[in-house]
Enzyme design. Structure first.
Site, PDB file in Angstrom:
ATOM      1  N   SER A 280      -3.902  37.962  25.253  1.00  0.00           N
ATOM      2  CA  SER A 280      -4.599  36.867  25.103  1.00  0.00           C
ATOM      3  C   SER A 280      -6.120  37.407  24.410  1.00  0.00           C
ATOM      4  O   SER A 280      -6.049  37.829  23.364  1.00  0.00           O
ATOM      5  CB  SER A 280      -4.719  35.737  26.062  1.00  0.00           C
TER       6      SER A 280
ATOM      7  N   ASP B 165       3.149  28.241  21.046  1.00  0.00           N
ATOM      8  CA  ASP B 165       1.906  28.388  22.033  1.00  0.00           C
ATOM      9  C   ASP B 165       0.862  27.144  21.625  1.00  0.00           C
ATOM     10  O   ASP B 165       0.389  27.307  20.469  1.00  0.00           O
ATOM     11  CB  ASP B 165       1.540  29.650  21.553  1.00  0.00           C
TER      12      ASP B 165
ATOM     13  N   HIS C  97       2.300  30.047  26.178  1.00  0.00           N
ATOM     14  CA  HIS C  97       0.913  31.241  26.111  1.00  0.00           C
ATOM     15  C   HIS C  97       1.195  32.115  27.082  1.00  0.00           C
ATOM     16  O   HIS C  97       0.993  31.843  28.110  1.00  0.00           O
ATOM     17  CB  HIS C  97      -0.371  30.345  26.074  1.00  0.00           C
TER      18      HIS C  97
END
Length: 363
Positions: free
Chosen positions: A184, A305, A336
C-alpha cells in the site's frame, strides 16, 4: 455415472466462479522484455484467482482483512530495534528470522500508511513461511509509538531514512541477498527509492502490493468512507501522540481541519519538513522516477480496490508495457491488500505470488 458427477462438479464450479468474480489475472508487460519470463515460471499467472466466496464483496473483504485478520495473527518478532538517523530522528526495524544462517536472503518490507509490527504480522509471517527467508520490517518515523525527537514525519516515508536502514541491514548481514516488498503506502517509498537508485539498487528484485501510483492524485479516488477513517487514523497515529512537538508548526490547525486523505496530504507538508506542497510532492512522488527503475519489479492491483483504485493505473499502462523489467498484474477481485482464497482456512493469494516471484529471482 462418474462422467455425470464430473460435469455437475464443473458446472457448479463455473457458477461459483461467476458469482464470486473468479477470473484469470490480467497482465501488462513488454513482450520483448525480461518480465515476460515470469509467465513460464509462475503458474499463478495462468490460473484463476478464486476469492473466498463469502469475501467476494470488496468492502467485506477489506473489513475482514483490516479488522479480523490483523487482530488474530499473533507473531512474536525476534527483535524490534530503534535506529538513530543522521538528523537525530528515530526509525526502527522489526526482525523475523534472526536465527537463520547469515547468507539466507533478507526481505525488506515497507509497511502501510499507519503500519505497525502488529498490523504487518500476517504478511511478514506469510513471506517467511513461503520462502524460509529472514524478514526485516522497516518502521518509518512516528510508527509503532517510536520516539519523535525530530519534528518530521512523512506518510510515504523518506528515502534517506530507508537508505540508512538498508545500510544497517547490510552491515548486520553482509552475505545476505536483499529483496524488497512494499505494501500500500509502502509502495510509494519503495518505488521512489528504486527510481532514485536506478542501477545502484541493492535489491535483486522487488514487489509492490496495491500501489496508488501518482501520490499527488491517487487519494482523489479513495472511497470517501475509507478516506475519512484513514485521515482520523493519521491524527491518532502522528498528531495527537506528539501534540507538544507540533505546537510550533504554523500549519497544524489547517492539518487538523482536514477531512480526507487528499486534504491531509495537501496541508501537512510542513510536518514533513517542506516549505510547500509542490516541494514535498517533487521530493516524494514515486511517479517522477518510475521510469528509472532498473531491477525486476512486479506490481499487483485488485480491480475492486476501494483505497488504491485501479483508475490510478490507467495513465501508466503504456509506460509499463514499454519497460522490460516490470510486470503489472491485476485481478478482478481482491480488495485492498487482501486477496484471500480458501474456505475455512483463508490464506493470502498475493503472499504466495510475492514469495514465488522473489524466489524465482534467487535461482
Amino acid at each position: 455415472m462418474k462422467l455425470v458427477v464430473s460435469k455437475i462438479s464443473q458446472l457448479a464450479k463455473k457458477i461459483v466462479d461467476q458469482l464470486t468474480g473468479a477470473a484469470l489475472p490480467t497482465l501488462y508487460f513488454n513482450p520483448q522484455g525480461e518480465a515476460r519470463q515470469m509467465l513460464d515460471v509462475l503458474p499463478q499467472l495462468k490460473q484463476k484467482y478464486r476469492p473466498t466466496p463469502w469475501l467476494s464483496n470488496t468492502h467485506v473483504h477489506l473489513l475482514y482483512f483490516d479488522i479480523i485478520k490483523k487482530k488474530t495473527i499473533q507473531l512474536q518478532y525476534d527483535a524490534i530495534e530503534q535506529l538513530e538517523m543522521a538528523d537525530g530522528g528515530i526509525t526502527g526495524i522489526a526482525w523475523y528470522g534472526l536465527h537463520l544462517p547469515a547468507d539466507i536472503p533478507t526481505i525488506v518490507v515497507m509497511h502501510t500508511l499507519t503500519g505497525t509490527p502488529e498490523s504487518m504480522a500476517e504478511l511478514v509471517r506469510d513471506l517467511h513461511q513461503h520462502t524460509g527467508w529472514r524478514v526485516a520490517l522497516c518502521l518509518r518515523r512516528g510508527h509503532a509509538n517510536l520516539p519523535l525527537p525530530v519534528p518530521k514525519i512523512s506518510i510515504f516515508g523518506f528515502t534517506d531514512d530507508l537508505r540508512e536502514q538498508i545500510k544497517y541491514i547490510e552491515g548486520k548481514f553482509p552475505d545476505s541477498t536483499l529483496y524488497a516488498v512494499g505494501s500500500s503506502a509502502g509502495t510509494g517509498l519503495l518505488v521512489r527509492y528504486l527510481g532514485e537508485e536506478g542501477e545502484q539498487s541493492p535489491f535483486k528484485a522487488a514487489f509492490a502490493l496495491c500501489p496508488g501510483y501518482d501520490t499527488e492524485h491517487g487519494f482523489k479516488n479513495v472511497h470517501p468512507f475509507y478516506s475519512k477513517v484513514m485521515t482520523q487514523k493519521l491524527f491518532k497515529s502522528f498528531i495527537y501522540p506528539y501534540n507538544s512537538i507540533w505546537q510550533q508548526t504554523a500549519s497544524l490547525s489547517q492539518v487538523l481541519a482536514t477531512k480526507s486523505l487528499l486534504e491531509f496530504q495537501h496541508q501537512y507538508f510542513e510536518l514533513a519538513g517542506y516549505s510547500s506542497f509542490e516541494a514535498y510532492n517533487q521530493a516524494t512522488n514515486p511517479i517522477y522516477v518510475f521510469e528509472n527503475i532498473k531491477i525486476p519489479l512486479m506490481i499487483l492491483n485488485a480491480e475492486d480496490d476501494p483505497v488504491c483504485h485501479i483508475r490510478n493505473f490507467e495513465p501508466y499502462k503504456d509506460v509499463v508495457q514499454k519497460m522490460p523489467n516490470i510486470m503489472v498484474v491485476t485481478t478482478k477481485k481482491g480488495s485492498h491488500c487482501g486477496f484471500y482464497e480458501g474456505l475455512k482456512q483463508t490464506q493470502s493469494w498475493s503472499a504466495r505470488l510475492i514469495a514465488d516471484y522473489l524466489k524465482v529471482h534467487h535461482i
